[in-house]
Design an enzyme around this catalytic site. Structure first.
Site, short mmCIF file in Angstrom:
data_model
loop_
_atom_site.label_atom_id
_atom_site.label_comp_id
_atom_site.label_asym_id
_atom_site.label_seq_id
_atom_site.Cartn_x
_atom_site.Cartn_y
_atom_site.Cartn_z
N LEU C 65 0.82 -1.22 0.00
CA LEU C 65 0.00 0.00 0.00
C LEU C 65 0.85 1.27 0.00
CD1 LEU C 65 -2.98 -1.08 2.30
CD2 LEU C 65 -2.69 -1.32 -0.17
N ASN C 96 7.32 -3.35 3.35
CA ASN C 96 8.43 -2.68 2.64
C ASN C 96 8.07 -1.25 2.28
OD1 ASN C 96 6.60 -3.62 0.73
ND2 ASN C 96 8.17 -3.88 -0.85
N HIS C 181 9.69 -14.21 0.69
CA HIS C 181 9.92 -13.95 -0.74
C HIS C 181 11.12 -14.81 -1.13
CE1 HIS C 181 10.59 -10.86 -4.10
NE2 HIS C 181 11.69 -11.57 -4.12
N ASP C 307 -0.33 -9.65 -4.75
CA ASP C 307 0.97 -8.96 -4.78
C ASP C 307 0.79 -7.58 -5.43
OD1 ASP C 307 3.62 -8.35 -4.45
OD2 ASP C 307 4.36 -9.71 -6.00
#
Lengths: 324, 183, 429
Positions: C65, C96, C181, C307
């Site tokens: 976001l 992140n 990830h 994603d």
């Protein structure tokens, strides 16, 4: 017969037809003679403005383009920008818009990113010539290579051409593969497996692991420059071993069943990918390539600058051109 | 384009007579063959020049230097007609300085080809004098250019076409008028 | 809050194995009843859902976001509204951000922004390591107390196997998954797209499938070693799917998700240097797409997660090498699932909704993904037959970076309800 045209840009050889490639090579023929004249200049592109936009250092390609442009009477400006556009602080879109605002006619661009020439071509109305984009294509180099082979061996079709060296990082290799295959040559590649791109066979080329096999097979060797950075990046252990295993040496050539033509896009690393005795020997056409480079680039500039193909067809429709 | 109507202006024997006369006039114009150079304009002009050189050799017993020139790169209409796919050879066998250069072409029309030819010659040297010989002058000039030696003069409408056929390219000698049909 | 009666829709609730025409009654923000011919209480809003699907609000456990840091690309509020427009009622925001969401206060900020957004519920994911630097664990306990539902260094792999082991062990104390990830940074280095014939032709540096698979294998082994719950993000290769399948067979606590672009597109989409086809993991080969689809069908891959990775347009308007990875996905996920998985027979409608609601909710222990009586009234109503053409100009997301522009998709969201309140209402058609 409808004359083929090149369209707006020259981005690579992959999108061209065999007919278009032959058109460029055939058009290059008369331009060779222009460079032999006392006054090496014709007015064909008088009033055209060409920007040589080089985001990567290149002496030889830039000079070759510049000679070609000047011999066609174009006005040229050289823009050298080191590093990528991002490092420079201005992105390529802004560069493109600025060029457009200055009403230029053509751009020759070299850029470290694959696809950059296409990116520019889609955003400005000027003709764009790819002077090398990343590891994608370098079409004028492949065209001058093919012109040189055709000069010496009178044909491309049916010839066996092996491209040797760092195929993974070579735009010259890719453009040559597309161009040679379209003109009917047999193409192979040879080099360390660590510098061979994945799935290269699917482009229609044979892969030789050993240079001796390639030399036995080929009519023409196109020896690529080994970028010394590749060693630092760990793709090969040492330059010394590269020469020992993959170097095009006189001893290896002497075992060939026929005389080979040796091309090199330059600049050469003597004693790395090529033996000096080969580079300076009778089979080497390396300087002939340089001469042809100007002629091929003149041909490309001339063909792209010549107005819109639609108009050309309309003019032909009214019979022979005026006053012939 | 619909099939055009063709009308013969000169047949083979008339073409031969015209060339014969032109060859003599060229020698007279240049005051002999000593400094004379013929330069044919690609493509048909070069065939015509070769014929004229042969005729001069027959009459005068002297070989006249023969050049060919493709003027495509000196044209002023690259923008509108587009690049010509094939550019012919340009070959000038001798230095042009102080020579009497006779440009040879098949048809003189707007004069633009000759303008280009003059520009190109200037890049190759500085002749003592430049002349122009054409088989057909069809009128319709757009530039102040005239021929010194003309085989046949005729006023032809814009849109119609004059074809000079030569044996070397077309299998026969003739000059024909082609109705453009205004399609 | 007015009661709400949704009448006559096809109620598909995989959490209760329910699929049939029914009415759904919402009172005080909770599911009150489900059944035939329910009567509307006084003052209730009645919604005619005939011909529509009524399902648990969709759950996306993997979105970016961009707040704080890149509010020009997305904010918690705009992302929550884009989610609602896509039929989602819960989303999990990756950490992140800039600065990284790696502490209690930062997690609290996301919770606060989410509560004010008025769209889908927003659950923060905390960073696994401080600054996502892969050196030192973040304070999982403090972040969970502030509202974090998982930890992840998404965008960056945890290179150190020792740190990953510790994270999995430590996360067990709080019952949260470590979402990872999977990428070997050495094999990945400088890559721009999948390594294969297309990268060879385009002259772009390839990212081999093995760069993902090596880390998938390592993470499954470490989950086996520690008993911790590893959740593998955006799985894209056939061998990854195989590794997960074998891990699950051995009883390892591993879950995994797939992104819509990975079950729809291949590396061919990169031709023409379209930067909207640049994502990480990259678009792979047709066999990989098939494996991802098969993985969703047999449950090897538990959930679909978008994603959603918004980027300001000018960042994508550049050379392929220099453009950032990622595409947005919240507003196209349901349509792509219906068109590409249900219409092709890969999943039933109920299976698709399971992958997009109850399964992701289960993995991240979210109070969502069900229409069970007494649960919070998070509901989506969509018209399964409506066809629409993807037009990024109409997205509620602040960003436009989708590779699906111009695609015709089936299934249009008509209403998204969060806690009994309509947060999105689409055009009637």
């Amino acid at each position: 017969m409808t004359a083929p045209s090149l369209g707006k840009d020259l981005l690579g050889l992959e999108p061209l037809t065999a007919e278009q490639i032959r058109l460029i090579l055939d058009t290059a023929e008369p331009f060779k003679e222009v460079s032999e004249r006392a006054i090496k200049k014709v007015p064909a592109l008088r009033g055209k403005t060409i920007v040589n936009l080089f985001f990567e250092a290149s002496t030889r390609t830039r000079i070759s383009f510049e000679f070609a442009e000047k011999r066609l009477s174009a006005d040229t400006v050289n823009v050298a920008a080191s590093g990528s556009s991002v490092q420079k602080g201005e992105n390529l879109v802004d560069t493109a818009r600025n060029l457009e605002a200055m009403r230029i006619d053509m751009v020759v661009m070299r850029h470290p990113s694959s696809g950059a020439a296409k990116f520019l071509a889609e955003r400005i109305p000027s003709n764009v010539i790819n002077g090398g984009d990343g590891t994608h294509e370098h079409p004028t180099q492949a065209l001058l290579d093919m012109l040189t082979v055709r000069d010496r061996l009178n044909r491309i079709e049916g010839l066996k051409v092996c491209i040797c060296g760092d195929i993974l990082h070579s735009r010259v290799a890719r453009s040559n593969i597309w161009g040679l295959l379209k003109l009917g040559a047999e193409v192979s590649v040879c080099g360390p497996q660590s510098l061979m791109p994945r799935g290269i066979e699917q482009l229609g080329v044979t892969v030789f692991r050993r240079i001796e096999e390639a030399i036995e097979w080929a009519d023409v060797l196109n020896v690529l420059r080994l970028q010394l950075e590749r060693m630092q990046a760990g793709y090969i252990p040492s330059v010394r071993e590269y020469y020992r295993v993959f170097g095009v040496t006189l001893e290896r050539l002497e075992k060939a069943p026929r005389d080979l033509l040796i091309l090199h896009p330059g600049p050469m690393n003597r004693g790395v990918e090529i033996d000096s005795r080969v580079a300076d020997g009778p089979h080497s056409v390396i300087l002939h390539q340089v001469t042809n480079g100007v002629a091929v680039r003149m041909a490309v500039l001339y063909l792209l600058a010549g107005g819109q193909p639609g108009l050309a067809e309309a003019a032909k429709g009214s019979g022979r051109e005026a006053d012939e | 384009m619909s099939p055009s109507e063709r009308r013969t202006l000169l047949d083979a024997s008339e073409v031969a007579r015209v060339l014969e006369r032109m060859s003599r006039e060229i020698v007279a114009f240049a005051g002999g063959t000593e400094d004379l150079v013929l330069v044919g304009i690609q493509r048909r002009g070069s065939d015509v020049a070769e014929r004229l050189a042969r005729l001069i050799e027959k009459h005068e017993g002297a070989t006249v230097p023969l050049g060919v020139m493709d003027i495509t790169l000196y044209r002023d209409d690259l923008q509108t007609i587009g690049p010509r796919p094939v550019i012919g050879e340009t070959r000038l066998p001798v230095e042009l300085d102080h020579k009497w250069v006779m440009i040879v072409d098949d048809v003189l029309y707007t004069g633009r080809t000759i303008r280009a030819a003059l520009d190109q010659l200037a890049d190759f040297g500085r002749p003592a004098r430049i002349g122009l010989a054409v088989i057909v002058d069809r009128g319709g000039r757009e530039l102040p250019i005239q021929a010194d030696i003309v085989g046949h003069r005729i006023e032809v409408q814009h849109g119609d076409r004059v074809d000079v056929l030569v044996e070397e390219l077309d299998g026969r000698d003739a000059v024909e008028l082609v109705d453009g049909g205004k399609t | 809050m007015k009661p709400m009666l949704i009448r006559g829709g096809r109620v598909v609730d995989p959490s209760q194995d329910h699929d049939g025409v029914a009415d759904l009654l919402i009172v005080d923000g909770k599911i009150e009843a489900q059944g035939k011919k329910l009567s509307a209480p006084d003052g209730a809003e009645t919604i005619d859902a005939k011909g529509k699907v009524v399902a648990p609000g969709l759950v996306d456990i993997h979105v970016h976001l961009r707040e704080p840091g890149r509010e020009d690309a997305e904010t918690v509020a705009s992302g929550a509204m884009a989610a609602a427009a896509g039929g989602f009622t819960s989303v999990c925001a990756m950490p992140n951000t800039d600065p990284v969401t790696d502490n209690q206060a930062a997690v609290g900020f996301i919770v606060k922004q989410g509560a004010a957004a008025g769209g889908a519920r927003v659950y923060p994911i905390g960073a696994t390591s401080l600054g996502q630097a892969g050196k030192q664990l973040s304070e999982f306990g403090e972040m969970v107390a502030a509202g974090a539902v998982a930890v992840s260094d998404d965008g960056h792999p945890i290179v150190s196997s020792q740190l990953m082991r510790t994270a999995l062990e430590y996360a067990r104390s709080f019952g949260i998954p470590v979402a990872e990830h999977c990428e070997d940074p050495y094999l990945f280095q400088g890559g721009a797209m999948h390594e294969g014939t297309v990268s060879t032709q385009l002259g772009l540096k390839g990212i081999p499938a093995a760069a993902e698979e090596i880390m998938v294998a390592r993470n499954i082994l470490l989950a086996g070693l520690t008993g911790g719950h590893v959740h593998l993000c955006h799985m894209s290769t056939r061998e990854s799917v195989n590794l997960i399948r074998r891990g699950k067979e051995r009883g390892v606590n591993v879950t995994a998700e797939a992104a819509p672009h990975h079950f729809v597109l291949t590396h061919e989409a990169c031709r023409g240097y379209d930067t909207n086809a640049k994502m990480n993991p990259p678009l792979r080969e047709p066999e990989d797409v098939e494996a991802v689809r098969a993985g969703l069908a047999d449950g090897t891959l538990d959930a679909i997660a978008t994603d959603h990775a918004p980027h300001h347009y000018e960042l994508k308007e550049r050379e392929f090498d220099d453009a950032p990875f990622g595409v947005i996905g919240l507003e196209t996920a349901l349509g792509l699932g219906l068109t590409q998985l249900v219409d092709t027979g890969v999943l039933t409608l109920a299976q698709l909704i399971r992958c997009m609601s109850s399964e992701p909710a289960r993995i991240f222990h979210l109070p969502a993904g069900t229409l069970r009586k007494g649960s919070s009234a998070d509901v989506v109503v969509f018209d399964p037959d409506a066809r629409w053409v993807v037009d990024p100009a109409r997205f509620l997301s602040k960003s436009r970076n989708t590779p699906f522009t111009g695609w015709e998709l089936r299934g249009r969201v008509e209403r998204t309800i969060v806690g009994g309140v309509t947060v999105f209402s689409g055009a009637k058609g």
